[in-house]
Design an enzyme around this catalytic site. Structure first.
Site, PDB file in Angstrom:
ATOM      1  N   ASP A 146      -0.366  40.649  17.550  1.00 22.00           N
ATOM      2  CA  ASP A 146      -0.573  42.209  17.759  1.00 22.00           C
ATOM      3  C   ASP A 146       0.737  42.663  17.879  1.00 22.00           C
ATOM      4  O   ASP A 146       1.935  41.921  18.061  1.00 22.00           O
ATOM      5  CB  ASP A 146      -1.381  42.640  18.984  1.00 22.00           C
ATOM      6  CG  ASP A 146      -2.052  43.873  18.708  1.00 22.00           C
ATOM      7  OD1 ASP A 146      -1.528  44.828  18.195  1.00 22.00           O
ATOM      8  OD2 ASP A 146      -2.657  44.319  19.840  1.00 22.00           O
ATOM      9  N   GLU A 156      -7.664  46.372  22.238  1.00 25.43           N
ATOM     10  CA  GLU A 156      -6.489  45.120  22.264  1.00 25.43           C
ATOM     11  C   GLU A 156      -6.337  44.537  23.496  1.00 25.43           C
ATOM     12  O   GLU A 156      -6.162  43.442  23.447  1.00 25.43           O
ATOM     13  CB  GLU A 156      -5.170  46.181  22.021  1.00 25.43           C
ATOM     14  CG  GLU A 156      -5.122  46.616  20.590  1.00 25.43           C
ATOM     15  CD  GLU A 156      -3.668  47.668  20.512  1.00 25.43           C
ATOM     16  OE1 GLU A 156      -3.323  47.699  19.360  1.00 25.43           O
ATOM     17  OE2 GLU A 156      -3.282  48.213  21.547  1.00 25.43           O
TER      18      GLU A 156
HETATM   19  C1  5RP Z   1      -1.711  50.190  18.849  1.00 26.64           C
HETATM   20  C2  5RP Z   1      -0.554  49.333  19.447  1.00 26.64           C
HETATM   21  C3  5RP Z   1       0.621  48.937  18.504  1.00 26.64           C
HETATM   22  O1  5RP Z   1       0.406  47.512  18.552  1.00 26.64           O
HETATM   23  C4  5RP Z   1       1.728  49.417  18.980  1.00 26.64           C
HETATM   24  O2  5RP Z   1       1.490  51.037  18.946  1.00 26.64           O
HETATM   25  C5  5RP Z   1       2.894  49.236  18.040  1.00 26.64           C
HETATM   26  O3  5RP Z   1       2.769  49.715  16.723  1.00 26.64           O
HETATM   27  P1  5RP Z   1       3.651  49.728  15.532  1.00 26.64           P
HETATM   28  O4  5RP Z   1       3.602  48.196  15.153  1.00 26.64           O
HETATM   29  O5  5RP Z   1       3.130  50.523  14.348  1.00 26.64           O
HETATM   30  O6  5RP Z   1       5.133  50.030  15.976  1.00 26.64           O
HETATM   31  O7  5RP Z   1      -0.671  49.008  20.535  1.00 26.64           O
HETATM   32  O8  5RP Z   1      -2.467  50.687  19.980  1.00 26.64           O
END
Ligand code: 5RP
Length: 226
Positions: free
Chosen positions: A82, A104
């Site tokens: 993630d 998440e």
């Molecule tokens: C979504 C999240 C994402 O992992 C976080 O916002 C990072 O996003 P990105 O990879 O677009 O910068 O927590 O809820």
């Protein structure tokens, strides 16, 4: 450039994915790269099942041909990949600018290993220096929760999308709490969680096993100290 770094970090995470694994699929632009790359490996014969952390990631996983399963069938996930909005030196995280923080966190806590993939701008040293803390709250409790956060300090803004309150996949609102630098992420996470009506926050303390950060000087793999 940043998008290229996000892609590089995601590709580096693929090394951890082995045949037969149950894989947690994150949400956001970096996780999107990971899901697409994993889809390519699946088309080439890798056998895995994914558990998505959002509707958006579920749709993408289906599109790229990753077979899916559920936490009901597989309550233990081998590895989750993630993104994050901020990563501290101690590998604590702020997540949830994409609005998927609750699923998440559920998926991360059910995982034997959590790999966070980021570009270098997310390595902030401390938490709370760039991003607000996203807080998912049941709509009925909105003002009570907001009042409590403001009492503790800072501003708490209801997140909106196209002029209406943003709704999470769970049908809840998100408050973006501008708290400022966080000294003890674990303690603050616990304190927020203690407010009735708040489902959870985007502070992920002691969750990441490894952070893969793509920088202009190459890939850095940061391991949580045991
Ligand atoms: C979504 C999240 C994402 O992992 C976080 O916002 C990072 O996003 P990105 O990879 O677009 O910068 O927590 O809820």
């Amino acid at each position: 450039m940043l998008d290229d770094l996000k892609k590089q970090a995601s590709i580096a995470a693929l090394e951890a994915i082995k045949d037969g694994m149950i894989v947690g699929l994150g949400t956001g632009s970096t996780a999107t790269h990971f899901i697409r790359e994993l889809g390519v490996r699946v088309q080439a014969g890798l056998r895995v099942h994914g558990i998505p952390t959002s509707e958006e990631s579920r749709k993408l996983a289906v599109e790229v041909g990753i077979p899916l399963t559920t936490l009901r069938e597989h309550p233990i996930i081998d590895v989750t990949v993630d993104g994050a909005d901020e990563v501290s030196d101690g590998l604590d995280l702020i997540k949830g600018l994409g609005g998927a923080l609750v699923r998440e966190k559920v998926v991360a806590h059910a995982s034997k290993k959590v790999i966070i993939v980021v570009d270098e701008t997310k390595l902030t040293g401390r938490l709370g220096v760039k991003a607000p803390i996203p807080i998912e709250v049941v709509p009925f409790a909105l003002e009570v929760a907001r009042g409590q956060l403001i009492l503790w300090g800072g501003e708490a803004k209801l997140r909106e999308k196209e002029g209406k309150p943003f709704l999470s996949d769970n049908g809840n609102y998100i408050l973006d709490w501008w708290h400022g630098p966080i000294d003890q992420p674990w303690a603050l996470e616990k304190q927020i969680k203690g407010v009735t009506g708040i489902v959870d926050s985007g502070i992920f303390a002691n969750v990441a096993s490894q952070v893969i950060a793509a920088t202009s000087a190459g890939i850095r793999k940061l391991q949580r100290a045991e």
